[in-house]
Design a protein around this motif. Structure first.
Motif, PDB file in Angstrom:
ATOM      1  N   THR A  79       0.837  -1.199   0.000  1.00  0.00           N
ATOM      2  CA  THR A  79       0.000   0.000   0.000  1.00  0.00           C
ATOM      3  C   THR A  79       0.871   1.248   0.000  1.00  0.00           C
ATOM      4  O   THR A  79       1.854   1.332   0.740  1.00  0.00           O
ATOM      5  CB  THR A  79      -0.919   0.023   1.241  1.00  0.00           C
ATOM      6  N   ALA A  80       0.525   2.194  -0.853  1.00  0.00           N
ATOM      7  CA  ALA A  80       1.199   3.491  -0.897  1.00  0.00           C
ATOM      8  C   ALA A  80       0.179   4.577  -0.584  1.00  0.00           C
ATOM      9  O   ALA A  80      -0.980   4.492  -0.992  1.00  0.00           O
ATOM     10  CB  ALA A  80       1.820   3.727  -2.267  1.00  0.00           C
ATOM     11  N   ARG A  81       0.629   5.600   0.126  1.00  0.00           N
ATOM     12  CA  ARG A  81      -0.266   6.697   0.501  1.00  0.00           C
ATOM     13  C   ARG A  81       0.049   7.931  -0.330  1.00  0.00           C
ATOM     14  O   ARG A  81       1.212   8.294  -0.513  1.00  0.00           O
ATOM     15  CB  ARG A  81      -0.112   7.017   1.989  1.00  0.00           C
ATOM     16  N   ILE A  82      -0.981   8.568  -0.854  1.00  0.00           N
ATOM     17  CA  ILE A  82      -0.797   9.805  -1.614  1.00  0.00           C
ATOM     18  C   ILE A  82      -0.481  10.937  -0.639  1.00  0.00           C
ATOM     19  O   ILE A  82      -1.224  11.183   0.309  1.00  0.00           O
ATOM     20  CB  ILE A  82      -2.058  10.142  -2.431  1.00  0.00           C
ATOM     21  N   LEU A 142       3.717   9.809  -3.941  1.00  0.00           N
ATOM     22  CA  LEU A 142       3.335   8.702  -3.075  1.00  0.00           C
ATOM     23  C   LEU A 142       4.391   8.494  -2.001  1.00  0.00           C
ATOM     24  O   LEU A 142       5.586   8.711  -2.236  1.00  0.00           O
ATOM     25  CB  LEU A 142       3.213   7.400  -3.878  1.00  0.00           C
ATOM     26  N   GLU A 143       3.940   8.048  -0.847  1.00  0.00           N
ATOM     27  CA  GLU A 143       4.861   7.566   0.180  1.00  0.00           C
ATOM     28  C   GLU A 143       4.770   6.050   0.162  1.00  0.00           C
ATOM     29  O   GLU A 143       3.704   5.484   0.390  1.00  0.00           O
ATOM     30  CB  GLU A 143       4.494   8.117   1.551  1.00  0.00           C
ATOM     31  N   VAL A 144       5.895   5.399  -0.127  1.00  0.00           N
ATOM     32  CA  VAL A 144       5.896   3.955  -0.332  1.00  0.00           C
ATOM     33  C   VAL A 144       6.626   3.266   0.818  1.00  0.00           C
ATOM     34  O   VAL A 144       7.391   3.896   1.555  1.00  0.00           O
ATOM     35  CB  VAL A 144       6.564   3.599  -1.680  1.00  0.00           C
ATOM     36  N   PRO A 145       6.425   1.957   0.977  1.00  0.00           N
ATOM     37  CA  PRO A 145       7.121   1.219   2.039  1.00  0.00           C
ATOM     38  C   PRO A 145       8.640   1.278   1.876  1.00  0.00           C
ATOM     39  O   PRO A 145       9.162   1.400   0.766  1.00  0.00           O
ATOM     40  CB  PRO A 145       6.602  -0.213   1.856  1.00  0.00           C
ATOM     41  N   GLU A 146       9.353   1.166   2.990  1.00  0.00           N
ATOM     42  CA  GLU A 146      10.809   1.252   2.974  1.00  0.00           C
ATOM     43  C   GLU A 146      11.453   0.128   2.174  1.00  0.00           C
ATOM     44  O   GLU A 146      12.595   0.250   1.726  1.00  0.00           O
ATOM     45  CB  GLU A 146      11.348   1.243   4.406  1.00  0.00           C
ATOM     46  N   SER A 147      10.736  -0.959   1.974  1.00  0.00           N
ATOM     47  CA  SER A 147      11.292  -2.100   1.242  1.00  0.00           C
ATOM     48  C   SER A 147      11.382  -1.851  -0.261  1.00  0.00           C
ATOM     49  O   SER A 147      12.068  -2.586  -0.976  1.00  0.00           O
ATOM     50  CB  SER A 147      10.425  -3.343   1.482  1.00  0.00           C
ATOM     51  N   PHE A 148      10.719  -0.816  -0.759  1.00  0.00           N
ATOM     52  CA  PHE A 148      10.674  -0.564  -2.201  1.00  0.00           C
ATOM     53  C   PHE A 148      11.954   0.122  -2.668  1.00  0.00           C
ATOM     54  O   PHE A 148      12.457   1.043  -2.025  1.00  0.00           O
ATOM     55  CB  PHE A 148       9.473   0.317  -2.543  1.00  0.00           C
ATOM     56  N   SER A 149      12.481  -0.344  -3.797  1.00  0.00           N
ATOM     57  CA  SER A 149      13.655   0.275  -4.402  1.00  0.00           C
ATOM     58  C   SER A 149      13.500   0.242  -5.916  1.00  0.00           C
ATOM     59  O   SER A 149      12.679  -0.513  -6.453  1.00  0.00           O
ATOM     60  CB  SER A 149      14.937  -0.453  -3.982  1.00  0.00           C
ATOM     61  N   PHE A 150      14.283   1.057  -6.609  1.00  0.00           N
ATOM     62  CA  PHE A 150      14.203   1.082  -8.066  1.00  0.00           C
ATOM     63  C   PHE A 150      15.465   1.692  -8.652  1.00  0.00           C
ATOM     64  O   PHE A 150      16.247   2.351  -7.954  1.00  0.00           O
ATOM     65  CB  PHE A 150      12.974   1.874  -8.533  1.00  0.00           C
ATOM     66  N   ARG A 151      15.653   1.465  -9.948  1.00  0.00           N
ATOM     67  CA  ARG A 151      16.723   2.100 -10.702  1.00  0.00           C
ATOM     68  C   ARG A 151      16.113   3.216 -11.541  1.00  0.00           C
ATOM     69  O   ARG A 151      14.985   3.069 -12.045  1.00  0.00           O
ATOM     70  CB  ARG A 151      17.416   1.088 -11.610  1.00  0.00           C
ATOM     71  N   PRO A 152      16.812   4.343 -11.700  1.00  0.00           N
ATOM     72  CA  PRO A 152      16.275   5.426 -12.531  1.00  0.00           C
ATOM     73  C   PRO A 152      15.900   4.924 -13.921  1.00  0.00           C
ATOM     74  O   PRO A 152      16.681   4.228 -14.573  1.00  0.00           O
ATOM     75  CB  PRO A 152      17.438   6.419 -12.597  1.00  0.00           C
ATOM     76  N   GLY A 153      14.683   5.266 -14.350  1.00  0.00           N
ATOM     77  CA  GLY A 153      14.180   4.810 -15.636  1.00  0.00           C
ATOM     78  C   GLY A 153      13.169   3.686 -15.517  1.00  0.00           C
ATOM     79  O   GLY A 153      12.447   3.393 -16.474  1.00  0.00           O
ATOM     80  N   GLN A 154      13.084   3.065 -14.346  1.00  0.00           N
ATOM     81  CA  GLN A 154      12.134   1.972 -14.163  1.00  0.00           C
ATOM     82  C   GLN A 154      10.735   2.497 -13.834  1.00  0.00           C
ATOM     83  O   GLN A 154      10.534   3.695 -13.626  1.00  0.00           O
ATOM     84  CB  GLN A 154      12.616   1.034 -13.055  1.00  0.00           C
ATOM     85  N   TYR A 155       9.772   1.569 -13.788  1.00  0.00           N
ATOM     86  CA  TYR A 155       8.397   1.953 -13.508  1.00  0.00           C
ATOM     87  C   TYR A 155       7.858   1.231 -12.281  1.00  0.00           C
ATOM     88  O   TYR A 155       8.355   0.178 -11.877  1.00  0.00           O
ATOM     89  CB  TYR A 155       7.493   1.693 -14.716  1.00  0.00           C
ATOM     90  N   ILE A 156       6.839   1.834 -11.697  1.00  0.00           N
ATOM     91  CA  ILE A 156       6.118   1.257 -10.572  1.00  0.00           C
ATOM     92  C   ILE A 156       4.709   0.922 -11.044  1.00  0.00           C
ATOM     93  O   ILE A 156       4.127   1.651 -11.852  1.00  0.00           O
ATOM     94  CB  ILE A 156       6.072   2.248  -9.382  1.00  0.00           C
ATOM     95  N   THR A 157       4.166  -0.179 -10.570  1.00  0.00           N
ATOM     96  CA  THR A 157       2.795  -0.556 -10.916  1.00  0.00           C
ATOM     97  C   THR A 157       1.896  -0.265  -9.723  1.00  0.00           C
ATOM     98  O   THR A 157       2.103  -0.813  -8.635  1.00  0.00           O
ATOM     99  CB  THR A 157       2.707  -2.046 -11.293  1.00  0.00           C
ATOM    100  N   ILE A 158       0.928   0.633  -9.924  1.00  0.00           N
ATOM    101  CA  ILE A 158       0.001   0.993  -8.854  1.00  0.00           C
ATOM    102  C   ILE A 158      -1.421   0.632  -9.272  1.00  0.00           C
ATOM    103  O   ILE A 158      -1.697   0.391 -10.455  1.00  0.00           O
ATOM    104  CB  ILE A 158       0.084   2.486  -8.495  1.00  0.00           C
ATOM    105  N   GLY A 159      -2.319   0.590  -8.293  1.00  0.00           N
ATOM    106  CA  GLY A 159      -3.683   0.198  -8.610  1.00  0.00           C
ATOM    107  C   GLY A 159      -4.703   0.773  -7.647  1.00  0.00           C
ATOM    108  O   GLY A 159      -4.376   1.317  -6.588  1.00  0.00           O
TER     109      GLY A 159
END
Length: 252
Positions: free
Chosen positions: A22-25, A40-57
């Protein structure tokens, strides 16, 4: 299938979809009736590389969005989203604001990332397709990297659709050795573009002109194309036969 095969299949591990997070706006800014910036404020476990995408719903409907922010800005994730009037997810997102929640997949994905093997980085975008380039540039600056030159061409129908033109113009003015930014509008005669004095025309139709202006060569340049499929296909048709390498990310 034999009885033995059926037994073996029944014992095979079942692949389950990863549990949703769950992410909070925490912020929203509307640029136009159909374009918004979302934080969005996302969980601390989330990481990414610049250029990647996140899937939200929302309500069980999911879509991927390229991330604008850089990894050092976590746990906040910044998105640039376009409303699809008859779409399934974006009309739901347009009804949300700070404090509301969306679901998210636990891992970022995508291969549309910075390729340091090429000194020159030519980045072509339509509207929200600018998102991964902003992420790459913010990260590049944050990490103090050197040795590369970025050329960003961004197309839009109207001047109020660029989203990050102020940030990119400021960076280009402060670091002309690092970035050249060229926004272009495809409908210069319309009232909404009154006063526009910059480049005009669809971004895919000016790529070759600016390659020549910049003095770029396929030997030390990689081309990125992000946004509408029509733009990407035209850029590829123009450049691939001439030996250019093109990475692509579709936003349709």
């Amino acid at each position: 299938m034999t009885r033995e095969e059926m037994v073996a299949a029944s014992r095979a591990p079942v692949k389950r979809a990863p549990a949703l997070l769950t992410a909070r706006i925490v912020g929203r800014r509307d640029l136009t009736d159909d374009l918004m910036l979302l934080w969005l404020e996302v969980p601390e476990s989330f990481s990414f590389r610049p250029g990647q995408y996140i899937t939200i719903g929302r309500d069980g409907i999911e879509r991927p969005y390229s991330i604008v922010s850089a990894p050092h800005e976590l746990p906040r994730v910044e998105l640039f989203i376009e409303l699809v009037p008859r779409g399934k997810l974006t009309p739901r997102l347009w009804r949300l604001g700070p404090g509301d929640e969306v679901t998210m997949r636990p891992r970022a994905k995508g291969l549309f990332t910075f390729d340091p093997a090429y000194r020159n980085q030519l980045m072509v975008a339509t509207v929200t397709g600018i998102a991964p380039y902003v992420s790459i540039l913010r990260d590049y600056l944050h990490r103090g990297l050197t040795g590369h030159r970025f050329y960003v061409l961004q197309g839009a129908s109207y001047r109020d659709e660029f989203g990050y033109d102020d940030e990119l113009r400021e960076l280009a003015g402060r670091r002309p050795d690092l970035l050249t930014y060229v926004p272009t509008v495809s409908r210069p005669q319309e009232e909404r573009n009154a006063g526009w004095q910059g480049q005009t025309g669809r971004v895919n139709t000016i790529v070759e002109e600016y390659i020549e202006r910049f003095g770029l060569s396929p030997d030390d340049t990689i081309v990125y194309a992000c946004g509408h499929t029509g733009m990407i296909q035209d850029v590829k048709a123009r450049l691939l036969p001439k030996g250019w390498r093109v990475k692509e990310e579709h936003f349709d």
